[in-house]
Design a protein around this motif. Structure first.
Motif, PDB file in Angstrom:
ATOM      1  N   TYR A 137       0.707  -0.613   0.268  1.00  0.00           N
ATOM      2  CA  TYR A 137      -0.171   0.410  -0.391  1.00  0.00           C
ATOM      3  C   TYR A 137       1.217   0.903   0.111  1.00  0.00           C
ATOM      4  O   TYR A 137       0.118   2.124  -0.309  1.00  0.00           O
ATOM      5  CB  TYR A 137      -1.358   0.216   0.764  1.00  0.00           C
ATOM      6  CG  TYR A 137       0.185   0.143   2.371  1.00  0.00           C
ATOM      7  CD1 TYR A 137       0.496   1.196   3.427  1.00  0.00           C
ATOM      8  CD2 TYR A 137       0.174  -1.133   3.137  1.00  0.00           C
ATOM      9  CE1 TYR A 137       0.950   1.062   4.115  1.00  0.00           C
ATOM     10  CE2 TYR A 137       0.366  -1.091   4.412  1.00  0.00           C
ATOM     11  CZ  TYR A 137       1.369  -0.222   5.081  1.00  0.00           C
ATOM     12  OH  TYR A 137       1.872  -0.386   5.719  1.00  0.00           O
ATOM     13  N   TYR A 138       2.079   1.124   0.036  1.00  0.00           N
ATOM     14  CA  TYR A 138       3.348   2.472   0.269  1.00  0.00           C
ATOM     15  C   TYR A 138       2.745   3.171  -0.936  1.00  0.00           C
ATOM     16  O   TYR A 138       3.372   2.362  -2.019  1.00  0.00           O
ATOM     17  CB  TYR A 138       4.425   1.866   0.913  1.00  0.00           C
ATOM     18  CG  TYR A 138       5.175   3.071   1.414  1.00  0.00           C
ATOM     19  CD1 TYR A 138       5.432   3.773   2.810  1.00  0.00           C
ATOM     20  CD2 TYR A 138       5.894   3.564   0.509  1.00  0.00           C
ATOM     21  CE1 TYR A 138       5.764   4.793   2.474  1.00  0.00           C
ATOM     22  CE2 TYR A 138       6.791   4.968   0.588  1.00  0.00           C
ATOM     23  CZ  TYR A 138       6.990   5.164   2.164  1.00  0.00           C
ATOM     24  OH  TYR A 138       7.748   5.898   1.850  1.00  0.00           O
ATOM     25  N   TYR A 139       2.984   4.092  -1.356  1.00  0.00           N
ATOM     26  CA  TYR A 139       3.190   4.757  -2.899  1.00  0.00           C
ATOM     27  C   TYR A 139       4.161   5.740  -2.288  1.00  0.00           C
ATOM     28  O   TYR A 139       4.608   5.958  -1.891  1.00  0.00           O
ATOM     29  CB  TYR A 139       2.368   6.542  -2.129  1.00  0.00           C
ATOM     30  CG  TYR A 139       2.219   6.905  -3.582  1.00  0.00           C
ATOM     31  CD1 TYR A 139       1.287   6.466  -4.369  1.00  0.00           C
ATOM     32  CD2 TYR A 139       2.986   8.352  -4.034  1.00  0.00           C
ATOM     33  CE1 TYR A 139       0.513   7.391  -5.730  1.00  0.00           C
ATOM     34  CE2 TYR A 139       2.944   8.515  -4.974  1.00  0.00           C
ATOM     35  CZ  TYR A 139       1.868   8.361  -6.316  1.00  0.00           C
ATOM     36  OH  TYR A 139       1.573   9.186  -7.383  1.00  0.00           O
ATOM     37  N   GLN A 140       4.458   5.082  -4.022  1.00  0.00           N
ATOM     38  CA  GLN A 140       6.031   4.955  -4.085  1.00  0.00           C
ATOM     39  C   GLN A 140       6.301   6.125  -5.478  1.00  0.00           C
ATOM     40  O   GLN A 140       5.949   6.368  -6.572  1.00  0.00           O
ATOM     41  CB  GLN A 140       6.265   4.027  -4.763  1.00  0.00           C
ATOM     42  CG  GLN A 140       6.672   2.656  -3.834  1.00  0.00           C
ATOM     43  CD  GLN A 140       7.408   1.014  -4.582  1.00  0.00           C
ATOM     44  OE1 GLN A 140       8.019   1.546  -5.322  1.00  0.00           O
ATOM     45  NE2 GLN A 140       6.434   0.208  -3.597  1.00  0.00           N
ATOM     46  N   PRO A 141       6.333   7.267  -5.394  1.00  0.00           N
ATOM     47  CA  PRO A 141       6.528   8.964  -6.113  1.00  0.00           C
ATOM     48  C   PRO A 141       7.037   8.373  -7.161  1.00  0.00           C
ATOM     49  O   PRO A 141       8.076   7.336  -7.705  1.00  0.00           O
ATOM     50  CB  PRO A 141       6.658   9.428  -5.464  1.00  0.00           C
ATOM     51  CG  PRO A 141       8.355   9.310  -4.272  1.00  0.00           C
ATOM     52  CD  PRO A 141       6.910   7.883  -4.609  1.00  0.00           C
TER      53      PRO A 141
END
Length: 380
Positions: free
Chosen positions: A95-99
């Protein structure tokens, strides 16, 4: 000496040309021309500036302008983006947003610091500040009526499946209590006027409600953002048990497809065109008198081509409303045509591209249901 320099330069170019090093290790931007001599990653100019702010971890040099000695080149050859990612990105929560390079500074900076400085993803099962299913703290929230940012207590709960905020620290009842599955969060530093500005939106009576918040700490506001994604992910895993992790990941927070000013006219198409702020959030087109309004003045559903929706360049011949911008576009729906004008041709083409990307997608059963519920349209 000259021969040694030529040898190092040739070896450097060989490492640089490897396919794994063709994109920035941190944001994915093509053709990175900087590298970290201590981490062994190839990065873009923008990310190199962030690395430079953590000198205890990363020493950066230009691949074009700086001298690289044999030992440094050998270090790059031994590591590179693939090897380094295998260490520092080994256990990223899904779920971690990788920009990407299109994302704002605070997201990219905290991603880089999380990887290399805090080493959040190097160990399996590591307890992270956004992963325990509950988060409580203070965010500065913009008042709906007075526009002032004031500290408010927020509480995010996976067990309750909701986000709450309280007008006072000791308040027993929340001002709002929003189900996690109707929440979206997107960073809006320019619109909010703060580098850590976060826009939280949710559906209330099938209308979009906006809340604008920030925190002085970039780490804290990004932790809130990823905590929302974490709670959403686990909620949706229960709600859709047969869906894959990637399918659920694609239903988490999303950036708006397009925002900006256009002029609009009313349903009779004879009224004067008025300048308004527009937000295209997938199939929901909203307009606001001010970009920081809490509620949209109007919303319209943008369906698929198979269902009679299209976007056309220009306005219908004989359009009578007065307008000051001359780059028009028309959204055609089964019910009516919506007329807009843009200030520049670039804006016009960007909006047409955004609408086309939505209209060319087939509608899901959930979107059909949303269309049936959505009786809101643009007033005059």
């Amino acid at each position: 000496m000259a021969g040694g320099n030529e040898r190092s330069l040739k070896a450097l170019k060989e490492v640089w040309r490897r396919a794994e090093n063709s994109l920035c290790a941190d944001c994915g931007k093509p053709d990175p021309d900087w590298a970290s001599s201590t981490l062994g990653v190839f990065i873009c100019l923008s990310c190199s500036g962030i690395h430079r702010n953590i000198p205890s971890i990363s020493k950066v040099k230009s691949l074009k302008m700086d001298h690289w000695d044999d030992a440094q080149v050998q270090f790059l050859a031994k590591h590179g983006n693939a090897v380094t990612k295998a260490t520092y990105e080994a256990h990223i929560p899904i779920y971690y947003y990788q920009p990407t390079y299109n994302d704002c500074q605070v997201l990219r900076e905290q991603w880089i610091r999380a990887k290399y400085e805090r080493r959040e993803f190097t160990e399996p099962g590591k307890q992270l500040p956004y992963s325990d299913g509950v988060k409580e703290g203070i965010l500065w929230k913009r008042g709906r009526d007075n526009g002032q940012f004031l500290p408010r207590k927020f509480l995010l709960s996976e067990r309750e499946g909701c986000l709450k905020y309280f007008t006072k620290q000791d308040a027993k009842e929340p001002k709002i209590n929003v189900k996690i599955d109707v929440i979206n969060a997107t960073f809006q530093p320019v619109k909010i006027g703060n580098p850590n500005g976060l826009q939280i939106t949710y559906l209330k009576d099938n209308k979009t409600r906006n809340i604008f918040v920030y925190h002085e700490s970039g780490k804290e506001v990004v932790d809130w953002f990823n905590a929302i994604r974490s709670v959403q992910f686990h909620y949706l895993k229960v709600a859709f048990p047969i869906a894959s992790d990637n399918e659920i990941k694609n239903r988490l927070t999303r950036n708006f497809l397009k925002e900006g000013y256009m002029e609009k006219t009313g349903p009779k198409q004879r009224e004067a065109f008025k300048k308004r702020w527009f937000t295209l959030d997938h199939r929901r087109l909203m307009y606001f008198k001010d970009p920081l309004d809490a509620f949209a003045k109007g919303e319209v559903f943008v369906g698929s081509r198979e269902n009679g929706y299209s976007v056309q360049k220009g306005l219908p011949s004989g359009t009578q409303g007065n307008f000051s911008w001359h780059y028009g576009l028309t959204i055609v729906t089964p019910d009516r045509e919506y007329l807009f004008t843009c200030e520049t041709e670039t804006d016009q083409l960007d909006w047409i591209t955004a609408f086309t990307s939505v209209i060319n997608q087939a509608m899901t059963p959930q979107e059909y249901a949303s269309k049936c519920l959505d009786a809101v349209s643009f007033p005059s």
